[in-house]
Design a protein around this motif. Sequence first.
Motif, short mmCIF file in Angstrom:
data_model
loop_
_atom_site.label_atom_id
_atom_site.label_comp_id
_atom_site.label_asym_id
_atom_site.label_seq_id
_atom_site.Cartn_x
_atom_site.Cartn_y
_atom_site.Cartn_z
N LYS A 52 21.74 43.99 34.97
CA LYS A 52 21.85 45.22 35.95
C LYS A 52 24.07 46.14 35.49
O LYS A 52 24.02 46.55 35.47
CB LYS A 52 21.26 45.66 37.28
N SER A 53 24.12 45.47 36.47
CA SER A 53 25.84 45.73 36.32
C SER A 53 26.05 45.29 34.89
O SER A 53 26.97 47.04 35.28
CB SER A 53 26.40 44.33 37.17
N ARG A 79 17.20 35.47 40.04
CA ARG A 79 17.35 36.41 40.02
C ARG A 79 19.23 37.15 40.32
O ARG A 79 19.34 38.60 39.82
CB ARG A 79 16.93 36.75 41.67
N PHE A 80 19.89 36.33 40.45
CA PHE A 80 21.30 36.67 40.53
C PHE A 80 21.49 37.08 38.29
O PHE A 80 21.87 38.36 38.73
CB PHE A 80 21.53 35.49 40.08
N LEU A 140 20.63 37.03 51.05
CA LEU A 140 20.97 37.66 51.63
C LEU A 140 22.32 38.41 49.94
O LEU A 140 22.86 39.81 50.18
CB LEU A 140 22.00 37.32 51.94
N LEU A 141 22.77 37.00 49.15
CA LEU A 141 23.61 37.92 48.30
C LEU A 141 22.94 38.39 46.82
O LEU A 141 23.87 39.39 46.45
CB LEU A 141 23.83 36.05 47.13
N LEU A 201 33.04 36.56 39.79
CA LEU A 201 32.66 35.57 38.97
C LEU A 201 32.12 34.31 39.46
O LEU A 201 31.52 33.29 39.09
CB LEU A 201 34.53 34.71 38.65
N GLU A 202 32.43 34.60 40.78
CA GLU A 202 31.68 33.14 41.81
C GLU A 202 30.05 33.16 41.10
O GLU A 202 29.21 32.06 40.98
CB GLU A 202 31.77 32.71 42.90
N LEU A 203 29.37 34.89 41.47
CA LEU A 203 27.87 34.63 40.93
C LEU A 203 27.68 34.92 40.10
O LEU A 203 26.60 33.92 39.78
CB LEU A 203 27.48 36.26 41.95
N ARG A 204 28.12 34.60 38.79
CA ARG A 204 28.32 34.81 37.49
C ARG A 204 28.49 33.57 36.86
O ARG A 204 27.64 32.57 36.23
CB ARG A 204 29.00 35.49 36.67
#
Length: 228
Positions: free
Chosen positions: A112-113, A105-106, A42-43, A94-97
């Motif tokens: 890409k971002s 995957r992240f 989902l994320l 920032l949490e995802l980084r």
Amino acid sequence: MRATYEALCEHGYTALTAQDIADGTDKSKSLLFYHYDSKEDLLADFLEYLSEQFDERVAETRALPPVERLAAFVDWFLYGPGEDDRQSFHVAMLELRTQAPYNDRFREKLRKSDDQLRETLEEILRDGLEAGEFREHDPEETAALLIAAFDGARIRQLTSGRDAYLRQVRAATATWVFDDLLAEGASFPADRDPSTLPGVDQQHRLAGDLGDDDRPDGETDADESDRG
């Protein structure tokens, strides 16, 4: 995606559960996992969605003069005090980084971002050269330097809570970088209110799009899904 954004801002990645996301919709947790195999899936989809939304926001500013587009880009990072929705967005990212070193995957989505940001700024700088608003420079090197400075300033602000740091970096960038970058007669609006983007309604901000429910009165998530 809106519920994912809000839950991520409220709970952070580590404490985030599928139930937290489901609670922000009219759907059950079991229905979420009908579409996604895991919270990670989902994320990952959420990061892809952010990339698509960022492209749309960039397109909305493309008709502006290069200097105004540059100012809008700076505002995205060095927002003003009280810009809670924009700060919440950057906190979520920032949490995802922080998970990227351990999650391929992240890392792929965030790469890409990062490419989007760099290419967007390079495009602004090249357009400014063609329009005669910027002096001769290397757009790739300049973009790399500016993004590193802005990203670093934002992370320091988020982790230390010092809003003044963003203002200081913005002022220093205008004085030490943009003064040399801009052609004679062009000026960077260093003193303007960074809480708005030039020529773009505040409700069109990416963070606002995700955080505010601006659908017609009475419409639910199910109604929105029916409209496709």
